[in-house]
Motif scaffolding. Structure first.
Motif, PDB file in Angstrom:
ATOM      1  N   VAL A  46       0.845  -1.283  -0.026  1.00 26.93           N
ATOM      2  CA  VAL A  46      -0.056   0.002  -0.061  1.00 26.93           C
ATOM      3  C   VAL A  46       0.914   1.151   0.186  1.00 26.93           C
ATOM      4  O   VAL A  46       1.918   1.011   0.852  1.00 26.93           O
ATOM      5  CB  VAL A  46      -0.974  -0.212   1.370  1.00 26.93           C
ATOM      6  N   LEU A  47       0.626   2.208  -0.818  1.00 26.26           N
ATOM      7  CA  LEU A  47       1.273   3.507  -0.687  1.00 26.26           C
ATOM      8  C   LEU A  47       0.507   4.697  -0.352  1.00 26.26           C
ATOM      9  O   LEU A  47      -0.660   4.603  -0.611  1.00 26.26           O
ATOM     10  CB  LEU A  47       1.803   3.798  -2.281  1.00 26.26           C
ATOM     11  N   ARG A  48       1.091   5.437   0.420  1.00 31.14           N
ATOM     12  CA  ARG A  48       0.291   6.739   1.028  1.00 31.14           C
ATOM     13  C   ARG A  48       1.154   7.818   0.299  1.00 31.14           C
ATOM     14  O   ARG A  48       2.294   7.923   0.445  1.00 31.14           O
ATOM     15  CB  ARG A  48       0.117   6.653   2.518  1.00 31.14           C
ATOM     16  N   PHE A  66       5.069   7.476   8.516  1.00 30.55           N
ATOM     17  CA  PHE A  66       5.984   6.219   8.475  1.00 30.55           C
ATOM     18  C   PHE A  66       6.752   6.230   9.813  1.00 30.55           C
ATOM     19  O   PHE A  66       6.853   4.736  10.319  1.00 30.55           O
ATOM     20  CB  PHE A  66       7.107   6.625   7.568  1.00 30.55           C
ATOM     21  N   ARG A  67       7.012   7.101  10.627  1.00 31.37           N
ATOM     22  CA  ARG A  67       7.669   7.002  11.878  1.00 31.37           C
ATOM     23  C   ARG A  67       6.802   6.458  12.809  1.00 31.37           C
ATOM     24  O   ARG A  67       7.311   5.500  13.560  1.00 31.37           O
ATOM     25  CB  ARG A  67       8.296   8.285  12.238  1.00 31.37           C
ATOM     26  N   VAL A  68       5.821   6.566  12.886  1.00 29.97           N
ATOM     27  CA  VAL A  68       4.990   6.123  14.115  1.00 29.97           C
ATOM     28  C   VAL A  68       4.371   4.800  13.917  1.00 29.97           C
ATOM     29  O   VAL A  68       4.563   3.981  14.716  1.00 29.97           O
ATOM     30  CB  VAL A  68       3.538   7.012  14.327  1.00 29.97           C
ATOM     31  N   ILE A  69       4.292   4.442  12.606  1.00 33.57           N
ATOM     32  CA  ILE A  69       3.697   2.806  12.482  1.00 33.57           C
ATOM     33  C   ILE A  69       5.105   1.988  12.539  1.00 33.57           C
ATOM     34  O   ILE A  69       4.942   0.807  12.953  1.00 33.57           O
ATOM     35  CB  ILE A  69       3.020   2.871  11.051  1.00 33.57           C
ATOM     36  N   GLN A  81       3.151  -3.249   8.580  1.00 36.03           N
ATOM     37  CA  GLN A  81       4.456  -3.290   8.450  1.00 36.03           C
ATOM     38  C   GLN A  81       5.081  -2.272   7.503  1.00 36.03           C
ATOM     39  O   GLN A  81       4.599  -2.112   6.384  1.00 36.03           O
ATOM     40  CB  GLN A  81       4.795  -4.554   8.020  1.00 36.03           C
ATOM     41  N   ALA A  82       5.922  -1.025   8.293  1.00 34.09           N
ATOM     42  CA  ALA A  82       6.550  -0.373   7.358  1.00 34.09           C
ATOM     43  C   ALA A  82       7.517  -0.907   6.391  1.00 34.09           C
ATOM     44  O   ALA A  82       8.195  -1.700   7.043  1.00 34.09           O
ATOM     45  CB  ALA A  82       6.961   0.837   8.092  1.00 34.09           C
ATOM     46  N   VAL A  83       7.529  -0.360   5.270  1.00 32.26           N
ATOM     47  CA  VAL A  83       8.362  -0.796   4.116  1.00 32.26           C
ATOM     48  C   VAL A  83       9.503   0.218   3.774  1.00 32.26           C
ATOM     49  O   VAL A  83      10.532  -0.126   3.995  1.00 32.26           O
ATOM     50  CB  VAL A  83       7.758  -1.560   2.982  1.00 32.26           C
ATOM     51  N   ARG A  84       9.074   1.250   3.418  1.00 36.02           N
ATOM     52  CA  ARG A  84       9.872   2.248   2.749  1.00 36.02           C
ATOM     53  C   ARG A  84       9.281   3.642   2.977  1.00 36.02           C
ATOM     54  O   ARG A  84       8.273   4.012   2.400  1.00 36.02           O
ATOM     55  CB  ARG A  84      10.541   1.932   1.528  1.00 36.02           C
ATOM     56  N   LEU A  98       5.570   3.295   1.752  1.00 36.18           N
ATOM     57  CA  LEU A  98       5.027   1.986   1.429  1.00 36.18           C
ATOM     58  C   LEU A  98       5.049   1.308   2.707  1.00 36.18           C
ATOM     59  O   LEU A  98       5.612   1.382   3.582  1.00 36.18           O
ATOM     60  CB  LEU A  98       6.034   1.411   0.564  1.00 36.18           C
ATOM     61  N   MET A  99       3.828   0.557   2.653  1.00 30.65           N
ATOM     62  CA  MET A  99       3.769  -0.438   3.769  1.00 30.65           C
ATOM     63  C   MET A  99       2.999  -2.128   3.256  1.00 30.65           C
ATOM     64  O   MET A  99       2.678  -1.729   2.250  1.00 30.65           O
ATOM     65  CB  MET A  99       2.610   0.118   4.975  1.00 30.65           C
ATOM     66  N   GLN A 100       3.248  -2.691   4.184  1.00 33.75           N
ATOM     67  CA  GLN A 100       2.499  -3.928   3.550  1.00 33.75           C
ATOM     68  C   GLN A 100       1.333  -4.088   3.548  1.00 33.75           C
ATOM     69  O   GLN A 100       0.551  -3.540   4.684  1.00 33.75           O
ATOM     70  CB  GLN A 100       3.269  -5.225   4.384  1.00 33.75           C
TER      71      GLN A 100
END
Length: 342
Positions: A46-48, A66-69, A81-84, A98-100
């Motif tokens: 998933v992209l935000r 991204f930092r908080v997750i 899960q945070a990816v990038r 990006l996250m899973q």
């Protein structure tokens, strides 16, 4: 999908950045940040990214999300899960992360929740409150978020921040919203404690849930997370739950809220707060001021989304209805603040 990708996403550039072909679709339902489902190589992601145009200062900060997750991954709070994180705006025109992808259901309507029955609806509401209590119980220093915000003066800054965002999102006169802002500023309560991780927009349709309602698999949409007064999360949740999800606001369902709450057969807001306290949440006193703040915030958010709609900067349908929301939200907020003023 265009050759370049869905609106707000350049697939050719993104594919080059990730080093693999990417397919993407816009995930509907979001009214602020844009969310996409990606298939990139063998990964389901998933992209935000921020909305198109009219991005207000301090809002839509992808790095903070991204930092908080990432920080909450090892806590009882379920997060993807945070990816990038990519701060480089040249890739797709804005920072993104990006996250899973998490499998499950986002409950947005009574049609979805009616099959659960009264018992499972109650259990889902209680699990929602257990999760919020778990979030507020996380010690920021222990997960590397000790500098994620400034709890001192949080409520005053919230009034100031949303007032500034209102001024930057005006497309018409809003005297009642201005009156609510002024009365909030004049009655700011004392903080409840040293501060906690505040989600900033905690509600049922920001959760990914097991299809049978038995478990919450992920809390989403952390764009407004910070360190502050946890009662602000409760006040906003009650605004969604009892105000927009109550019998007096049937026409508001599907605009700033799905309308899920007592009108859809869920327990009352009072029941939710009782469960939150039993699950180890912070001490809760009168919440009228915090509900009034929630009404003000949602009125400002609605006006910001409507303003982007008037500029042609929204993606999807139904944004014109946000013009309807300032009136009923402000009326309830003014009634709530009146009880604080005595």
């Amino acid at each position: 999908m265009t050759e370049e990708g869905p609106a707000g996403l350049d697939l050719r550039s993104l594919s080059g950045y990730l080093g693999t072909p990417v397919a993407a679709t816009l995930i509907p339902g979001g009214r602020s940040n844009l969310t996409y489902h990606l298939v990139a190589g063998g990964d389901d992601l998933v992209l935000r990214r921020p909305p198109l145009g009219h991005v207000l200062a301090t809002a839509h900060d992808m790095g903070r999300e991204f930092r908080v997750i990432s920080a909450l991954a090892q806590t009882p709070v379920p997060v993807p899960q945070a990816v990038r994180f990519c701060p480089d705006e040249t890739v797709i025109g804005a920072p993104f992360y990006l996250m899973q992808r998490v499998e499950g259901t986002v409950f947005r309507s009574a049609d979805q929740t009616d099959p659960l029955g009264a018992g499972r609806r109650r259990d889902l509401a209680h699990t929602m409150m257990d999760t919020l209590a778990a979030l507020h119980s996380v010690k920021p220093d222990e997960v590397g978020l000790g500098d994620f915000g400034r709890p001192d003066g949080y409520l005053a800054r919230q009034v100031k921040r949303w007032s500034a965002q209102l001024d930057k999102s005006r497309s018409r006169p809003l005297p009642e919203v201005d009156a609510l802002r002024d009365r909030l500023a004049a009655t700011i309560p004392a903080p409840t404690g040293p501060g906690a991780i505040v989600h900033g927009d905690y509600r049922l349709d920001n959760l990914i849930v097991a299809p049978d309602g038995s478990a919450i698999r992920a809390v989403l949409d952390w764009e407004m997370a910070t360190l502050g007064d946890p009662l602000a999360d409760l006040g906003l949740l009650l605004t969604y739950w009892d105000v927009l999800g109550g019998p007096a606001a049937a026409g508001a369902a599907g605009v700033v809220s799905t309308g899920l709450g007592p009108r859809a057969g869920f327990p009352s807001g009072a029941d939710l707060i009782e469960r939150y306290v039993a699950a180890g949440g912070v001490d809760v006193g009168p919440l009228d001021w915090h509900v009034a703040l929630g009404c003000f915030k949602l009125a400002v958010i609605s006006e910001g989304i409507y303003y982007r709609y008037t500029l042609g900067q929204t993606v999807g349908a139904g944004f014109e209805r946000f013009a309807e929301m300032a009136g009923p939200l402000t009326a309830h907020g003014l009634a709530a603040i009146a009880s604080v003023e005595g």
